[in-house]
Design a protein around this motif. Structure first.
Motif, PDB file in Angstrom:
ATOM      1  N   ARG A 264       0.832  -1.212   0.000  1.00  0.00           N
ATOM      2  CA  ARG A 264       0.000   0.000   0.000  1.00  0.00           C
ATOM      3  C   ARG A 264       0.862   1.255   0.000  1.00  0.00           C
ATOM      4  N   LEU A 265       1.971   1.220   0.718  1.00  0.00           N
ATOM      5  CA  LEU A 265       2.888   2.358   0.683  1.00  0.00           C
ATOM      6  C   LEU A 265       3.495   2.528  -0.715  1.00  0.00           C
ATOM      7  N   ASP A 266       3.829   1.412  -1.366  1.00  0.00           N
ATOM      8  CA  ASP A 266       4.350   1.482  -2.734  1.00  0.00           C
ATOM      9  C   ASP A 266       3.327   2.115  -3.665  1.00  0.00           C
ATOM     10  N   ALA A 267       2.069   1.721  -3.511  1.00  0.00           N
ATOM     11  CA  ALA A 267       1.019   2.257  -4.373  1.00  0.00           C
ATOM     12  C   ALA A 267       0.839   3.752  -4.156  1.00  0.00           C
ATOM     13  N   ALA A 268       0.946   4.190  -2.898  1.00  0.00           N
ATOM     14  CA  ALA A 268       0.821   5.616  -2.615  1.00  0.00           C
ATOM     15  C   ALA A 268       1.945   6.403  -3.267  1.00  0.00           C
ATOM     16  N   LEU A 269       3.156   5.871  -3.249  1.00  0.00           N
ATOM     17  CA  LEU A 269       4.283   6.549  -3.882  1.00  0.00           C
ATOM     18  C   LEU A 269       4.089   6.625  -5.390  1.00  0.00           C
ATOM     19  N   ASP A 270       3.649   5.523  -6.002  1.00  0.00           N
ATOM     20  CA  ASP A 270       3.506   5.491  -7.455  1.00  0.00           C
ATOM     21  C   ASP A 270       2.349   6.354  -7.944  1.00  0.00           C
ATOM     22  N   ALA A 271       1.347   6.575  -7.079  1.00  0.00           N
ATOM     23  CA  ALA A 271       0.174   7.345  -7.507  1.00  0.00           C
ATOM     24  C   ALA A 271       0.491   8.805  -7.716  1.00  0.00           C
ATOM     25  N   GLY A 272       1.511   9.328  -7.040  1.00  0.00           N
ATOM     26  CA  GLY A 272       1.883  10.732  -7.177  1.00  0.00           C
ATOM     27  C   GLY A 272       0.867  11.637  -6.518  1.00  0.00           C
ATOM     28  N   GLY A 273       0.835  12.896  -6.955  1.00  0.00           N
ATOM     29  CA  GLY A 273      -0.057  13.883  -6.358  1.00  0.00           C
ATOM     30  C   GLY A 273       0.726  15.093  -5.923  1.00  0.00           C
ATOM     31  N   THR A 274       0.007  16.082  -5.400  1.00  0.00           N
ATOM     32  CA  THR A 274       0.673  17.306  -4.982  1.00  0.00           C
ATOM     33  C   THR A 274       1.718  17.005  -3.928  1.00  0.00           C
ATOM     34  N   VAL A 275       1.324  16.311  -2.877  1.00  0.00           N
ATOM     35  CA  VAL A 275       2.263  15.801  -1.872  1.00  0.00           C
ATOM     36  C   VAL A 275       1.770  14.413  -1.500  1.00  0.00           C
ATOM     37  N   VAL A 276       2.621  13.443  -1.620  1.00  0.00           N
ATOM     38  CA  VAL A 276       2.225  12.083  -1.242  1.00  0.00           C
ATOM     39  C   VAL A 276       2.486  11.912   0.238  1.00  0.00           C
ATOM     40  N   ILE A 277       1.463  11.684   0.990  1.00  0.00           N
ATOM     41  CA  ILE A 277       1.587  11.500   2.433  1.00  0.00           C
ATOM     42  C   ILE A 277       0.915  10.188   2.790  1.00  0.00           C
ATOM     43  N   SER A 278       1.613   9.345   3.496  1.00  0.00           N
ATOM     44  CA  SER A 278       1.016   8.127   4.004  1.00  0.00           C
ATOM     45  C   SER A 278       1.052   8.194   5.515  1.00  0.00           C
ATOM     46  N   ALA A 279      -0.098   8.366   6.120  1.00  0.00           N
ATOM     47  CA  ALA A 279      -0.184   8.483   7.565  1.00  0.00           C
ATOM     48  C   ALA A 279      -0.373   7.084   8.139  1.00  0.00           C
TER      49      ALA A 279
END
Length: 905
Positions: A264-279
């Protein structure tokens, strides 16, 4: 009421200005910014090269009508002056130019962006609409270029703030409309890069390069080539200008399981966005930090420009959550920003940080956050950065307001817990006692921290069976792990770990829980526990093996928040007075080491008398000034924490920190230290201590620009010194008052206090103090234009400083003599004096004084028409002023640079 480039409105209603030529006349006056315009020039602007036969008479008629039309416009008037006419009052064009000038002089891109946005909002369509003629056409073109330049400047400011991802569409249109404009091309490329589209940016450069070659037969200019080279460099390695931060603690060993969470952390990084934050949310001890660090190390190569890590102490047992400003200060320090460059305002610090990381590929791990408000100020503005946040709370504000990906973290599965114990204890041992392993897994409830402690004890007691360890754990109980807040039950695991410690280890563990500061070094730990360094090292190693303590790369020791809380609780079981005695010992160690470090830094400072070290405590031995400074840097947070528990010794500790705080630029910490010191001084039967405290507290206020508070404390110090006939403190206080009054804009008062300081200093038989007072009199006399008197005093001061080998005194006096020589036309002598001063100032690291001396030597070079050297000196001074937040000096030096001829010497 506005005059908008030829249109007048009063209370939002348009004023009828009559025929076009009459409106052209008003525009011809408006564009001059309140300057007188000759009648002949007005005629030429209104009618061109062939005015009517009665052009002057018609002009006067138009002026009369315009006066009547403007009669109701408050503040607007056409006045006759010798040589012509002028328009007074508010004109949008003038305001536009003021705002653009302010923006170009600003060192802060946020300030520049605000000013330019306000300036461009004043435009209402094309300038001089409806007017024709040669002058109107030319002026319309010129004003259009001014507007276009402001738009380009605004784009630069927003790019400096890292807002490139928001500018891509706008700059794409500009690039299409102006395909050969290299500045637009560079801005568009930078925006694409900041939006994570570096490949597109490089492709656009190739397109522009081809067009320039085909249509103009030329190559891109140096500025655009520099943008291209920067993007190429940053796509391969960290960009220049900042230090590359590598703050990640060591990767956890072992790390097992969590495959779904990692995915899930990998997916958040690959998704991009203004700022990628995984809380990453979860209870204490659930393994949030381990997961974050493991993932960060796995992907470190994707963040070549740096990785930050900060423990925000959201749930620290002995302190409030970390102020975001403190975390930001740590980031700026890690990037190599000098203390003087860091602004006082937290918003300005955040803007500086965003500017430094704009376009960089960086990872921020914000560990143990208390809430969204603590995290938000630390977020970068660049889409190329990734932020990983751990917290015990869900941080829904981040999810809602910043598109964070929420990752709740549960306990380890049975298989993952078994893999962890197998990795730590070995397959043979776990296979031999499979049922005991299952019991341990069940009793630990899948909590990684609990399992790690179990594994550590089993590893350090290899002859004890796992079944026996499971029996002990079962006896202590972990039933509370089923509670909604399982952090409340982890002390059961910790109590079991504590139970296995030797009495000496248990005592050290408890005392570390109440030690001042976020971490501790070996010498301070030895003082805390009351043992020699070698024995203390063995005790700390035992606590490390029990997973109760960690040692970082610097050799400093730190506890996890939960463990430290438990340790502090166990301190209440120690014999009465044990905690107070331990704190007294560690404060004594800090105080005597800090005193020795201060003597190395500032040997000419009059020393204070300390109470003896507590029995059995040894201060650290520091061989030289460099070691002293390194010790202060490492121990500074602990020294500040020690101030709060030092009692009467807080005054002595504040005294030892004074030189370090001043030279390192820790002005707010210095103010806080002396506020604490004042409370301690008021309980001492020592008037000299109270006098010195008010004097240095006054100086701390004055150095932060708090003039009134500074003067108040200084007057108290002077009154007390006079009441107790303390001549030494009288002369020091007069000198400090001199500086405070001059900084407050009253040089004559400053000079008078310097004279008083000198009069008293001559009675004290201390040549260094006398030299300081002589230089002060000379410096302030020079400010008043009394140059012969000034030179006489400064020459005498320099002789004394040299005789007593006071490097700082020599440097400041040489600077004074350089100033006097420059003011009296002896510019070569001034350059020589300033050069000698700079050599000494750089040697002692006094960057605040270096900036001023560079500023002044630049003036001497300019007077000698040595323009290249003047420019070099002023450019270095400008950078130092910018880093030190000295805005007024920065603006002045920019004007000096702008006025220099562009030719070489």
């Amino acid at each position: 009421m506005l005059c908008v480039l030829g249109e007048v409105t009063v209370r939002d209603e348009a004023v009828d200005l009559g025929p076009a030529r009459q409106r052209c006349l008003l525009a011809a006056l408006a564009v001059e910014g309140g300057r007188v315009v000759a009648a002949d020039r007005l005629v030429e602007r209104v009618w061109g090269a062939q005015p009517p036969r009665r052009g002057r008479a018609t002009l006067y008629s138009y002026l009369s009508r315009l006066r009547q039309a403007l009669a109701g416009a408050e503040g607007l008037a056409i006045l006759h002056r010798s040589g012509g006419y002028l328009l007074t009052g508010p004109v949008d064009l003038h305001r536009f130019r003021e705002l653009t000038a302010t923006a170009r002089a600003a060192g802060d891109p946020e300030q520049a962006a605000r000013a330019l946005t306000e300036a461009l909002a004043l435009w209402r369509g094309e300038a001089l609409t409806g007017l024709d003629g040669e002058w109107a056409e030319a002026e319309r073109e010129r004003l259009g270029q001014e507007r276009l330049a402001a738009e380009r400047d605004l784009a630069d400011a927003r790019l400096a703030l890292g807002h490139g991802d928001r500018l891509v569409a706008e700059l794409a249109a500009q690039a299409a409309n102006h395909p050969l404009d290299e500045r637009v091309a560079g801005q568009y490329m930078t925006a694409l890069h900041q939006a994570g589209r570096t490949a597109d940016a490089l492709a656009h450069y190739r397109l522009v390069h081809t067009r320039l070659a085909e249509e103009l037969g030329t190559d891109p200019g140096a500025p655009l080539r520099q943008v291209h080279n920067r993007l190429l460099a940053e796509s391969a390695e960290p960009g220049p200008g900042t230090r590359t931060a590598r703050q990640l603690p060591a990767a956890p060993r072992p790390f097992v399981g969590r495959s779904a969470d990692l995915a899930r952390l990998d997916a958040a990084l690959d998704a991009g966005g203004t700022v990628v934050i995984s809380a990453i949310a979860g209870a204490g001890g659930i393994g949030k930090t381990w997961l974050a660090l493991h993932w960060a190390h796995r992907h470190a190569a994707r963040f070549p420009d740096g990785q930050f890590f900060v423990d925000l102490r959201g749930f620290s047992p002995d302190s409030a959550p970390m102020d975001p400003a403190a975390a930001m200060r740590g980031f700026l320090d890690a990037l190599g920003v000098e203390p003087h460059r860091i602004p006082l305002d937290p918003h300005a610090q955040a803007a500086l940080f965003r500017g430094l990381v704009a376009g960089k590929r960086m990872l921020l791990v914000l560990d143990n956050a208390a809430d969204t408000r603590q995290v938000t100020p630390l977020l970068p503005g660049s889409a190329t950065c990734t932020v990983l946040v751990t917290s015990r709370f869900r941080l829904t504000g981040l999810v809602t307001g910043h598109a964070a990906r929420h990752l709740p973290l549960d306990v380890l599965s049975g298989a993952e817990a078994r893999a962890l114990l197998t990795d730590r204890l070995g397959a043979a041992r776990t296979r031999a006692e499979e049922s005991a392993v299952e019991r341990l897994i069940a009793l630990c409830g899948g909590f990684p921290l609990a399992l790690s402690i179990v594994a550590a004890h089993a590893h350090t007691r290899p002859h004890r069976s796992l079944a026996a360890l499971a029996d002990e754990l079962a006896e202590l109980g972990l039933g509370a792990l089923a509670d909604d807040d399982p952090t409340a039950s982890l002390p059961a695991v910790l109590s079991w770990s504590h139970h296995a410690l030797t009495p000496a280890q248990a005592s050290a563990f408890a005392l570390l829980g109440v030690a001042p500061g976020p971490d501790i070094g070996l010498a301070a730990a030895a003082a805390l526990v009351g043992e020699p360094a070698a024995e203390t090292r063995r005790l700390l190693l035992g606590l490390e093996q029990a997973s109760l303590l960690a040692q970082d790369a610097r050799g400093r020791y730190r506890m996890h928040d939960l463990i430290r809380r438990y340790a502090a609780d166990t301190a209440s079981r120690l014999p009465e007075g044990a905690v107070a005695a331990a704190r007294n010992r560690v404060v004594g160690c800090y105080l005597h080491t800090a005193f020795a470090a201060n003597r190395l830094e500032n040997p000419h400072r009059a020393p204070i008398v300390l109470a003896p070290l507590p029995a059995g405590v040894t201060a650290e031995v520091l061989p030289d000034e460099r070691a002293a400074l390194a010790w202060f840097d490492a121990e500074h947070p602990c020294l500040l924490a020690a101030l709060d528990v030092a009692g009467a010794a807080a005054w002595d500790l504040a005294w030892t920190l004074e030189t370090f705080h001043r030279r390192r630029g820790h002005f707010r910490d210095r103010l806080a230290a002396w506020r604490t010191g004042l409370a301690a001084a008021e309980h001492r039967l020592d008037p000299a201590a109270l006098i010195l405290t008010h004097r240095l507290l006054g100086r701390a206020h004055a150095d932060l620009g708090r003039h009134d508070e500074g003067i108040e404390h200084l007057h108290r110090a002077l009154a007390l010194a006079e009441a107790h006939a303390d001549a030494a403190n009288q002369t020091h206080t007069h000198r400090t008052l001199a500086a405070a009054w001059v900084a407050g804009g009253e040089p004559r008062k400053g000079y008078d206090h310097a004279v008083q300081a000198l009069r008293i200093a001559r009675t004290l038989a201390n040549p260094v103090w006398e030299a300081g007072a002589l230089n002060a009199v000379g410096w302030y006399a020079a400010q008043l234009g009394e140059h012969d008197h000034a030179r006489e005093n400064c020459e005498a001061a320099l002789t004394l400083f040299r005789a007593h080998e006071d490097a700082e005194g020599q440097a400041t006096t040489l600077d004074s003599l350089g100033f006097i020589a420059d003011r009296t036309g002896r510019h070569e002598e001034a350059v020589s004096r300033y050069r000698d001063a700079l050599t000494l100032l750089r040697a002692i690291g006094s960057l605040y004084e270096v900036a001023g001396t560079l500023d002044r030597i630049g003036s001497a070079y300019a007077a000698l028409t040595r323009h290249r050297q003047a420019r070099e000196a002023w450019e270095e001074a400008l950078e130092l002023y910018r880093r030190q937040g000295r805005d007024e000096e920065e603006r002045r030096v920019r004007r000096q640079l702008d006025a220099l001829p562009s030719t070489r010497d």
